[in-house]
Write a protein that holds these residues in place. Sequence first.
Motif, PDB file in Angstrom:
ATOM      1  N   VAL A 120     -11.108  -5.797  -3.555  1.00 20.26           N
ATOM      2  CA  VAL A 120      -9.781  -5.250  -3.256  1.00 20.26           C
ATOM      3  C   VAL A 120      -9.514  -5.277  -1.753  1.00 20.26           C
ATOM      4  CG1 VAL A 120      -8.412  -3.119  -3.295  1.00 20.26           C
ATOM      5  CG2 VAL A 120      -9.810  -3.756  -5.269  1.00 20.26           C
ATOM      6  N   PRO A 123      -3.815  -2.194   0.758  1.00 25.48           N
ATOM      7  CA  PRO A 123      -2.418  -2.589   1.026  1.00 25.48           C
ATOM      8  C   PRO A 123      -2.055  -2.504   2.505  1.00 25.48           C
ATOM      9  CG  PRO A 123      -2.524  -1.197  -0.912  1.00 25.48           C
ATOM     10  CD  PRO A 123      -3.897  -1.211  -0.337  1.00 25.48           C
ATOM     11  N   ARG A 126      -2.323  -5.716   4.382  1.00 20.59           N
ATOM     12  CA  ARG A 126      -1.448  -6.853   4.050  1.00 20.59           C
ATOM     13  C   ARG A 126      -0.283  -6.865   5.028  1.00 20.59           C
ATOM     14  NH1 ARG A 126      -3.008  -8.874  -0.828  1.00 20.59           N
ATOM     15  NH2 ARG A 126      -4.240  -7.443  -2.100  1.00 20.59           N
ATOM     16  N   LYS A 195       3.553   0.496  13.198  1.00 16.45           N
ATOM     17  CA  LYS A 195       4.175   0.078  11.932  1.00 16.45           C
ATOM     18  C   LYS A 195       3.477   0.685  10.719  1.00 16.45           C
ATOM     19  CE  LYS A 195       6.521  -3.819  11.007  1.00 16.45           C
ATOM     20  NZ  LYS A 195       7.833  -3.326  11.311  1.00 16.45           N
ATOM     21  N   ALA A 196       2.161   0.816  10.829  1.00 17.66           N
ATOM     22  CA  ALA A 196       1.387   1.263   9.667  1.00 17.66           C
ATOM     23  C   ALA A 196       1.219   2.783   9.615  1.00 17.66           C
ATOM     24  CB  ALA A 196       0.018   0.591   9.666  1.00 17.66           C
TER      25      ALA A 196
ATOM     26  N   GLU B 186       6.775  14.976  14.703  1.00 12.84           N
ATOM     27  CA  GLU B 186       6.041  14.468  13.542  1.00 12.84           C
ATOM     28  C   GLU B 186       6.000  15.568  12.493  1.00 12.84           C
ATOM     29  OE1 GLU B 186       2.694  11.595  14.943  1.00 12.84           O
ATOM     30  OE2 GLU B 186       1.917  12.718  13.215  1.00 12.84           O
ATOM     31  N   ARG B 223      -6.460  -5.637  -9.783  1.00 13.17           N
ATOM     32  CA  ARG B 223      -6.833  -5.218  -8.422  1.00 13.17           C
ATOM     33  C   ARG B 223      -5.626  -4.632  -7.697  1.00 13.17           C
ATOM     34  NH1 ARG B 223      -9.564 -10.541  -6.023  1.00 13.17           N
ATOM     35  NH2 ARG B 223      -7.498 -11.281  -6.614  1.00 13.17           N
ATOM     36  N   LEU B 224      -5.911  -3.631  -6.910  1.00  6.68           N
ATOM     37  CA  LEU B 224      -4.857  -2.952  -6.165  1.00  6.68           C
ATOM     38  C   LEU B 224      -4.076  -3.931  -5.287  1.00  6.68           C
ATOM     39  CD1 LEU B 224      -3.574  -0.302  -5.030  1.00  6.68           C
ATOM     40  CD2 LEU B 224      -5.426  -0.294  -3.358  1.00  6.68           C
ATOM     41  N   ARG B 225      -2.745  -3.885  -5.364  1.00  7.89           N
ATOM     42  CA  ARG B 225      -1.914  -4.752  -4.521  1.00  7.89           C
ATOM     43  C   ARG B 225      -1.103  -3.954  -3.514  1.00  7.89           C
ATOM     44  NH1 ARG B 225      -2.253 -10.031  -3.755  1.00  7.89           N
ATOM     45  NH2 ARG B 225      -0.072  -9.990  -3.149  1.00  7.89           N
ATOM     46  N   ASP B 226      -0.467  -2.882  -3.993  1.00  8.26           N
ATOM     47  CA  ASP B 226       0.456  -2.177  -3.095  1.00  8.26           C
ATOM     48  C   ASP B 226       0.770  -0.778  -3.621  1.00  8.26           C
ATOM     49  OD1 ASP B 226       1.930  -2.020  -0.833  1.00  8.26           O
ATOM     50  OD2 ASP B 226       3.299  -3.661  -1.328  1.00  8.26           O
ATOM     51  N   TYR B 227       1.216   0.059  -2.692  1.00  7.41           N
ATOM     52  CA  TYR B 227       1.751   1.374  -3.063  1.00  7.41           C
ATOM     53  C   TYR B 227       3.249   1.303  -2.761  1.00  7.41           C
ATOM     54  CZ  TYR B 227      -3.141   2.763  -2.397  1.00  7.41           C
ATOM     55  OH  TYR B 227      -4.504   2.852  -2.461  1.00  7.41           O
ATOM     56  N   PRO B 247       3.140   0.712   2.596  1.00  4.02           N
ATOM     57  CA  PRO B 247       2.306   0.598   3.798  1.00  4.02           C
ATOM     58  C   PRO B 247       2.838  -0.532   4.684  1.00  4.02           C
ATOM     59  CG  PRO B 247       0.924   0.802   1.871  1.00  4.02           C
ATOM     60  CD  PRO B 247       2.323   0.665   1.365  1.00  4.02           C
ATOM     61  N   ASN B 248       2.971  -0.294   5.958  1.00  2.91           N
ATOM     62  CA  ASN B 248       3.515  -1.231   6.948  1.00  2.91           C
ATOM     63  C   ASN B 248       5.027  -1.399   6.868  1.00  2.91           C
ATOM     64  OD1 ASN B 248       1.025  -2.081   8.194  1.00  2.91           O
ATOM     65  ND2 ASN B 248       0.620  -3.185   6.297  1.00  2.91           N
ATOM     66  N   ASP B 257      11.558   7.347  11.699  1.00  6.61           N
ATOM     67  CA  ASP B 257      10.863   6.503  10.721  1.00  6.61           C
ATOM     68  C   ASP B 257      10.165   7.401   9.710  1.00  6.61           C
ATOM     69  OD1 ASP B 257      11.384   3.895  11.854  1.00  6.61           O
ATOM     70  OD2 ASP B 257      10.072   4.487  13.495  1.00  6.61           O
ATOM     71  N   TYR B 259       7.206   7.316   6.936  1.00  6.69           N
ATOM     72  CA  TYR B 259       6.036   6.535   6.505  1.00  6.69           C
ATOM     73  C   TYR B 259       5.445   7.105   5.224  1.00  6.69           C
ATOM     74  CZ  TYR B 259       6.087   4.582  11.183  1.00  6.69           C
ATOM     75  OH  TYR B 259       6.458   3.950  12.326  1.00  6.69           O
ATOM     76  N   LYS B 359       5.561  10.880   6.021  1.00  6.45           N
ATOM     77  CA  LYS B 359       5.495  11.362   7.411  1.00  6.45           C
ATOM     78  C   LYS B 359       6.779  10.986   8.150  1.00  6.45           C
ATOM     79  CE  LYS B 359       2.432   9.672  10.497  1.00  6.45           C
ATOM     80  NZ  LYS B 359       1.132   9.504  11.139  1.00  6.45           N
ATOM     81  N   VAL B 361       8.604  10.586  11.584  1.00  6.88           N
ATOM     82  CA  VAL B 361       8.192  10.374  12.975  1.00  6.88           C
ATOM     83  C   VAL B 361       9.400  10.034  13.830  1.00  6.88           C
ATOM     84  CG1 VAL B 361       6.766   8.981  14.526  1.00  6.88           C
ATOM     85  CG2 VAL B 361       5.930   9.513  12.254  1.00  6.88           C
TER      86      VAL B 361
END
Lengths: 262, 433
Positions: A120, A123, A126, A195-196, B186, B223-227, B247-248, B257, B259, B359, B361
Amino acid sequence: MNYPDITLTIVAVALYFLGLVVIAAEITFKRENLEKIWQVSVGCGIGFQTAALVARGILAQQVPLTDLFEYTLVFTWALALIFFLLFRKHFPKQASLVLLITITLLMGISFLYYTDPKGVTMPALRSFWLYVHVSLAALGETFFAIAFVTSIVDLVRWAKAKDGNLGELTYRAISMGFPLFTAGALVAGAIWAKKAWGSYWSWDPKEVLSLVVWLVYAAYLHARLVKGFKGRALAIISIVGFLLTLFTIFGSLILGGLHSYS
Amino acid sequence: MAFLRKIFGVVTSTKIGLIVMIVIAGLSLIGGVIPQNAPRDFYLQQYGPGFGKLLLTLELDHVFRTNYYSILLIAFSLMVFACALKRLPVAIRLARRPEPLTEIEQLRKQPFKASLILDVDPEEARLHIVDVLKRRFYKVATKAVDSRTYVQASKNAFSRYGSFILHLSFVLLLIGGLAIARFGRERIHEVRVGNSFDFVAARGETINVDVEDFRVETDNEGRLRDYICEVEAAGKDLGRAWYRIRPNHPLGYGGVDIYLESYEEDAENPSGFLVSVYDSSGELIVPHVFVPRDDYVRVDEIDATLKADVGVVPTIREISDAGVTTHFIYQSAEEASSDSLPIRFVLIHAIPSVIVSLKEVRQPGQVFIIAGFTLLTFGTIVSLYLSHRKIWFIVEPTSEGRSQVHFGGRSNRHTRAFEAEFERVKATLDELS
């Protein structure tokens, strides 16, 4: 499961090891005609390591830069390649030997952190910034490794003959690596962190250690360019800088923090 | 005045600057290695009462928040700023177009020098020299005095400003850092999916964020791809907008922003149920179907719900527990009138509700940070990868109508590369000899 990436990496390590044995023999027995052999061996090692990286990238379906094993693989590959293409002709044999020992040791250590290429990927990893941040930082650190090697040889020469003459090579390597490290490890890292995680700087152990590395090499450049330092003092700063670089790479596994996966 | 000069001398001293850098590096190393901001007892247990107490006395348990570390950083930035000021006039002087060297002796004192006799007249020689230099991106100026022609050329003069730019970047980063520390904000919002929260954007606009969905995406192999967190945001100027926070990929609006920080499953409060559907004869109709919690009705609530939902929403008719598997009888309002009822639903498992941490910010000093980073990168590249190169020529006629060319050059760094370039210029000119 035995994936081809690990087999190809083992072959590459074996070829680098053969190369260092041949250089050691060349130095010990003062045989000039062995140069071609170790160069072919290292060249083939680079070829196999390239194949290992490609295989891993295909298996993982992404550029292999996401964990410590992959990072070390890319780092040592870049080190071998840059040495072979840019520095081989300028390096004395002793420096080539130290460099191959460094590569072989680092690759040996990397096996401890081998991960399933089909595992894995978080995310958070990525991101386009992964490639900018990690590849530039690795490239910068590669030049620091070259400087480390020339500094070691220089120090030994100073100890033996009170004369070292690899300072210029050390400086060239650091002056090439420093902007890459600045742009990759600090700037791109901070932009990605924003960004993250929402913050450019979090005082995370790896961030802090990268700053320490940056300060050490900044001190080296100031000492040389502004204060006109030469000789052993600069070699020692360069060696300390690279040891801290290694601690930055491997230390996050012990120290934890936001970079604990890499 | 003398006192101020002395202070300026101390502040711009490279030696003191190096010492401050080493102290900051040392303290940062300690802060990087010793876990920060842990409870007091942790240090006493981990490092022993003696050393642990020493760490706490020296505030090494929170190095980066100590006054002395902040003072060191501010002092370092001030020193860097003072150095930048000190270097600027020097950089301007060095970056100016080179003064013409009018004596052959002066050319001979340069690190790289040569003399050639070309088979062309001085004017043609001058044109050729200018052409060769321009093709190598040199800025060229020529001047004729009596029978002699002087050519001076320079390349990458702006690299002299690299060090100044690099030092200036620190000042911008410090300003940005201070602005974020002073005016930044924050906040964590812990929101259950289905609920909402508010934040205030830069111009005072209140934005309401409704968290509509959260899911963990996987690939074909599980398999984990994304949240992914799907939200609807609404505000006076914004109107209504839908965002996917991943994420990102934060939600950014009005200088704020949002998050996706983390998520937590709350099994005690299921959001719904995964069930299999069987018809009245016991045959499986649908293997998996999600029944939202809103549609889950306990037995004792059946009548009231049916009255409310007839013809609109499917409603659970009956629930009973049988051993490990809970099964319940279900009847939609529409199907209530058909003959095929009741349909039986067998519970596979309850789906926990999700609480997401988002979060918020706000960092008002970002423009300084970005400018600082840009200058930092540009400054290091310019000052270490480029070199300021200068070449001077003196062209004079010979008695046979040919041209005698004397030239010399220097570079502030990368002398080997300059030497190679100088040799190439020489070889190109030599073709006319």
